[in-house]
Design a protein around this motif. Structure first.
Motif, PDB file in Angstrom:
ATOM      1  N   THR A  87       0.836  -1.204   0.000  1.00 35.02           N
ATOM      2  CA  THR A  87       0.000   0.000   0.000  1.00 35.02           C
ATOM      3  C   THR A  87       0.870   1.253   0.000  1.00 35.02           C
ATOM      4  OG1 THR A  87      -1.823  -1.099   1.146  1.00 35.02           O
ATOM      5  CG2 THR A  87      -1.719   1.306   1.307  1.00 35.02           C
ATOM      6  N   THR A  88       1.901   1.271   0.842  1.00 32.07           N
ATOM      7  CA  THR A  88       2.759   2.455   0.940  1.00 32.07           C
ATOM      8  C   THR A  88       3.634   2.621  -0.286  1.00 32.07           C
ATOM      9  OG1 THR A  88       2.816   2.332   3.359  1.00 32.07           O
ATOM     10  CG2 THR A  88       4.600   3.550   2.278  1.00 32.07           C
ATOM     11  N   THR A 180       5.792  12.297   3.625  1.00 32.91           N
ATOM     12  CA  THR A 180       4.611  11.455   3.725  1.00 32.91           C
ATOM     13  C   THR A 180       3.737  11.879   4.893  1.00 32.91           C
ATOM     14  OG1 THR A 180       5.749   9.853   5.150  1.00 32.91           O
ATOM     15  CG2 THR A 180       5.861   9.479   2.757  1.00 32.91           C
ATOM     16  N   GLU A 181       2.568  11.272   4.949  1.00 33.97           N
ATOM     17  CA  GLU A 181       1.668  11.394   6.093  1.00 33.97           C
ATOM     18  C   GLU A 181       1.001  10.053   6.306  1.00 33.97           C
ATOM     19  OE1 GLU A 181      -1.409  14.217   5.271  1.00 33.97           O
ATOM     20  OE2 GLU A 181      -2.342  12.965   3.723  1.00 33.97           O
ATOM     21  N   LEU A 191       1.660   4.632   4.799  1.00 31.20           N
ATOM     22  CA  LEU A 191       1.872   6.046   4.523  1.00 31.20           C
ATOM     23  C   LEU A 191       1.456   6.378   3.099  1.00 31.20           C
ATOM     24  CD1 LEU A 191       5.489   6.351   5.997  1.00 31.20           C
ATOM     25  CD2 LEU A 191       3.361   6.995   7.145  1.00 31.20           C
ATOM     26  N   ARG A 192       1.192   7.677   2.866  1.00 34.23           N
ATOM     27  CA  ARG A 192       0.986   8.163   1.510  1.00 34.23           C
ATOM     28  C   ARG A 192       1.778   9.450   1.348  1.00 34.23           C
ATOM     29  NH1 ARG A 192      -5.342  10.284   1.787  1.00 34.23           N
ATOM     30  NH2 ARG A 192      -4.993  12.025   3.226  1.00 34.23           N
ATOM     31  N   THR A 215      -2.767  12.700  -3.657  1.00 38.38           N
ATOM     32  CA  THR A 215      -3.184  13.062  -5.006  1.00 38.38           C
ATOM     33  C   THR A 215      -2.040  13.733  -5.752  1.00 38.38           C
ATOM     34  OG1 THR A 215      -5.500  13.359  -4.349  1.00 38.38           O
ATOM     35  CG2 THR A 215      -4.807  14.405  -6.396  1.00 38.38           C
ATOM     36  N   HIS A 216      -1.643  13.154  -6.874  1.00 37.41           N
ATOM     37  CA  HIS A 216      -0.583  13.723  -7.707  1.00 37.41           C
ATOM     38  C   HIS A 216      -1.124  14.978  -8.393  1.00 37.41           C
ATOM     39  CE1 HIS A 216       2.118  13.274 -11.506  1.00 37.41           C
ATOM     40  NE2 HIS A 216       2.664  14.083 -10.613  1.00 37.41           N
TER      41      HIS A 216
END
Length: 283
Positions: A87-88, A180-181, A191-192, A215-216
């Motif tokens: 996921t990260t 990241t957050e 994280l994203r 979001t890119h």
């Protein structure tokens, strides 16, 4: 990155057109076949158990509670290690970074060049998946397979994107910055990418990737968001990110939106505004 301006000559590789003996294959497809066979052997050693619906999404349990409830060790390891890292790294980091690099640098992609692409540090999610089984004593690999897994782990620690070729191997530097957050609703530290005052990813050559809350976005969303740019943007997620960047109150005021109705419960009012343009009509 590839700053010398040279591109790989485009060839399209198909299994039917490859030489019959693997030793005559180009390096990229040969390495891909060896890697596929390695993962197949490692999967056989660990049982390759995967829940179609991971337990943490069903029950919201910690690893300890899931084990106490009778869930198998492999299912817990799969979710905590493979699921969380995928996921990260794969979804939240690799996807926007790859999109930006392909746009900015025209980097070679799998199946369209004389070499296949590997992702170095961003492949750590599946390398760690097998490695943690070995470290916990849950699986024992053949000596040759353990050596190959060790080499892949070393690549994940040492490089970014890399492309093997005949007599050459292009290896990209890893980013100098990654911001990241925590991913909302995550259980195991996923994280994203996120940064609202600069690029979320920066490379030493100046390449930058701007991401807000996963979001890119184009760099103007971070550096110079304006009402005109927001109204000209056709991507709804980019528009939302740009509005959040300047603040909804400031946007409503600067755009001159006219309130037409208010509803909702006390303390959580919902305000409806008349939008004097149609984003849906934009091309």
């Amino acid at each position: 990155m590839l700053d010398d301006g040279h591109a790989f000559p485009p060839v399209r590789l198909r299994a039917a057109t490859l030489p019959g003996h693997i030793d005559r294959w180009p390096v990229g497809p040969r390495l891909a076949k060896l890697l596929k066979e390695l993962r197949s052997r490692l999967n056989a050693r660990i049982g390759h158990e995967r829940d179609t619906q991971p337990w943490r999404r069903q029950l919201g349990l910690s690893a300890e509670d899931a084990l106490a409830a009778g869930h198998s060790v492999p299912s817990v390891v799969n979710d905590i290690v493979h699921g969380a890292l995928k996921t990260t790294l794969h979804t939240c980091v690799r996807a926007p970074t790859r999109t930006e690099l392909m746009r900015a640098r025209a980097l070679p992609t799998t199946g369209s060049t004389d070499g296949l692409t590997w992702y170095g540090q961003l492949d750590a999610y599946w390398v760690a998946h097998y490695d943690v089984y070995r470290r916990l004593g849950l699986a024992h690999y053949r000596h040759e397979d353990a050596d190959q897994l060790g080499l892949l782990a070393e690549l994940a620690r040492s490089t970014g994107w890399w492309w093997p070729g005949e007599g050459r191997c292009v290896m990209a530097e890893r980013p100098t910055e990654i911001h990241t957050e925590p991913l909302p609703g995550a259980f195991h530290g996923e994280l994203r990418l996120h940064r609202d005052d600069g690029p979320a990813v920066r490379f030493a050559d100046g390449t930058r990737v701007h991401v807000m809350h996963g979001t890119h976005v184009p760099d103007w969303v971070i550096t110079a968001p304006t009402v005109d740019r927001i109204h000209a943007e056709t991507n709804i997620e980019v528009r939302r990110s740009a509005i959040e960047r300047i603040g909804w109150g400031a946007y409503i005021e600067q755009a001159g939106l006219r309130p037409v109705a208010t509803t909702g419960d006390p303390g959580s009012d919902l305000h409806l505004y008349d939008v004097p343009f149609l984003w849906a009509e934009q091309k």
